[in-house]
Design an enzyme around this catalytic site. Structure first.
Site, mmCIF file in Angstrom:
data_model
loop_
_atom_site.group_PDB
_atom_site.id
_atom_site.type_symbol
_atom_site.label_atom_id
_atom_site.label_comp_id
_atom_site.label_asym_id
_atom_site.label_seq_id
_atom_site.Cartn_x
_atom_site.Cartn_y
_atom_site.Cartn_z
ATOM 1 N N CYS A 69 -8.527 130.634 -75.004
ATOM 2 C CA CYS A 69 -8.183 131.552 -75.788
ATOM 3 C C CYS A 69 -8.275 131.707 -77.102
ATOM 4 C CB CYS A 69 -7.062 132.443 -75.132
ATOM 5 S SG CYS A 69 -6.640 133.978 -75.817
ATOM 6 N N GLU A 117 -11.209 133.159 -66.202
ATOM 7 C CA GLU A 117 -9.725 132.969 -66.247
ATOM 8 C C GLU A 117 -9.124 132.995 -67.467
ATOM 9 O OE1 GLU A 117 -6.120 130.172 -65.689
ATOM 10 O OE2 GLU A 117 -7.925 130.068 -66.817
ATOM 11 N N ARG A 137 3.278 130.943 -63.752
ATOM 12 C CA ARG A 137 2.031 130.899 -64.507
ATOM 13 C C ARG A 137 1.153 132.082 -64.171
ATOM 14 N NH1 ARG A 137 0.088 126.316 -66.148
ATOM 15 N NH2 ARG A 137 -2.057 126.099 -66.753
ATOM 16 N N ARG A 162 -1.830 134.635 -64.938
ATOM 17 C CA ARG A 162 -3.031 134.429 -65.790
ATOM 18 C C ARG A 162 -3.878 135.550 -65.387
ATOM 19 N NH1 ARG A 162 -0.638 131.091 -67.936
ATOM 20 N NH2 ARG A 162 -1.439 129.196 -68.412
#
Ligand code: SAM
Length: 295
Positions: A83, A122, A166, A168
């Site tokens: 990212c 993802e 987590r 995502r």
């Protein structure tokens, strides 16, 4: 599952996507990652499973240098891309290639050139509201401009029976259809029957771990940034590399090369995707491709 479904594993890291799709009978035909140590772990695990991947230049390094003409054709483009902020202002003003080298634009370049039947991307949870939502809006706009539908969902490990939070952002799209007409749906969540106590082998004060990170492992339990020390049977316990592997849902067969340092092992696991969560969506993508008859 149809053995003929093929995929590419871009930014492959240590192969979370590869394990997930492999479990469904799909075949990886191209992978890339530019980190020397992640590459060693990837090759160590997959050279017996998919030997052809390591021949003919199909295990590339820097995605920026990947020429789509050198890639075989494939059905599904998979990428857990890093990212990075990109210049939405520059992009809007039509600057000449303002985002050259930004990993999302590399993803776009290769999808545009290869036109796979589907993509599965993802990224971090915060992608959807980065820069007040402008980054995510452009991602969606650029992919739909290429003639793909666009679906997204926030998915946690605990949604697929892995005791790690987590969250995502998963993004999925299919060639030659609009989002409005698409009937693709993400999988339902599964019950959490495996808890943190099961993984850490004693009674824990939490049901699920916080997200594993890549750096700063030895945090104190009372630190607000602690994510690696948990109370187990009333004592502080620093999670081990093998427990982390299980918290990422990587199979027991997964191994690190012997000479891989402990810090690299932790970094690589902290960068990876949760295999059962990826696999649940991968199954839906494969079923959709096969039933919706995407040519
Ligand atoms: C978030 S991790 C992906 C992890 C992977 N999905 C897994 O399950 O292990 C991003 C990966 O992108 C790789 N990467 C960063 N820049 C790259 C580039 N220019 N070309 C290829 N890989 C790159 C990093 O080395 C890192 O392994």
């Amino acid at each position: 599952m149809n053995n003929k479904i093929t995929f590419v594993d871009m930014f492959c890291g240590i192969g979370g996507f590869h394990f997930a799709f492999n479990n469904l009978g799909a075949k990886c035909v191209f992978a890339c990652d530019n980190n020397k140590y992640a590459r060693q772990t990837y090759e160590f695990n997959f050279k017996d499973i998919e030997p052809e991947l390591f021949e003919n230049g199909y295990f590339a390094e820097d995605i920026v240098k990947v020429d789509p003409d050198d890639m075989p054709d494939f059905d599904i483009f998979c990428a857990g891309f890093p990212c990075q902020p990109f210049s939405t202002a520059g992009y809007r003003k039509g600057f000449n290639d303002p985002n050259r080298g930004n990993m999302f634009f590399e993803v776009l370049r290769l999808i545009k050139a290869k036109r796979p039947r589907a993509f599965f991307l993802e990224n971090v949870k915060g992608l959807t509201n980065h820069d007040n939502g402008r980054t995510f809006h452009i991602i969606q706009e650029k992919l739909t401009e290429l003639g793909y539908s666009f679906h997204y969902k926030l998915v946690k490990g605990t949604d697929h029976n892995v005791p790690q939070l987590r969250a995502r952002t998963y993004m999925v799209g299919f060639r030659d259809e609009t989002t409005e007409k698409s009937t693709f749906v993400f999988p339902e969540s599964e019950p959490l029957t495996c808890t943190l106590s099961d993984v850490l082998g004693g009674k824990c004060d939490r049901i699920a771990a916080r997200a594993l990170m890549t750096m700063g492992w030895a945090k104190r339990i009372d630190s607000p940034f602690n994510w690696s020390v948990y109370m187990v049977d009333g004592k502080e316990h620093l999670i081990t590399v093998d427990e982390s592997r299980r918290l990422m849902g990587f199979p027991d067969s997964f191994k690190f090369p012997e000479n891989m340092s402990m810090s690299n092992r932790r970094i690589q696991l902290g960068n990876a995707v949760i295999v059962p969560a990826i696999q649940a969506t991968a199954r839906k993508i494969i079923e959709y491709i096969q039933t919706a008859d995407i040519a």
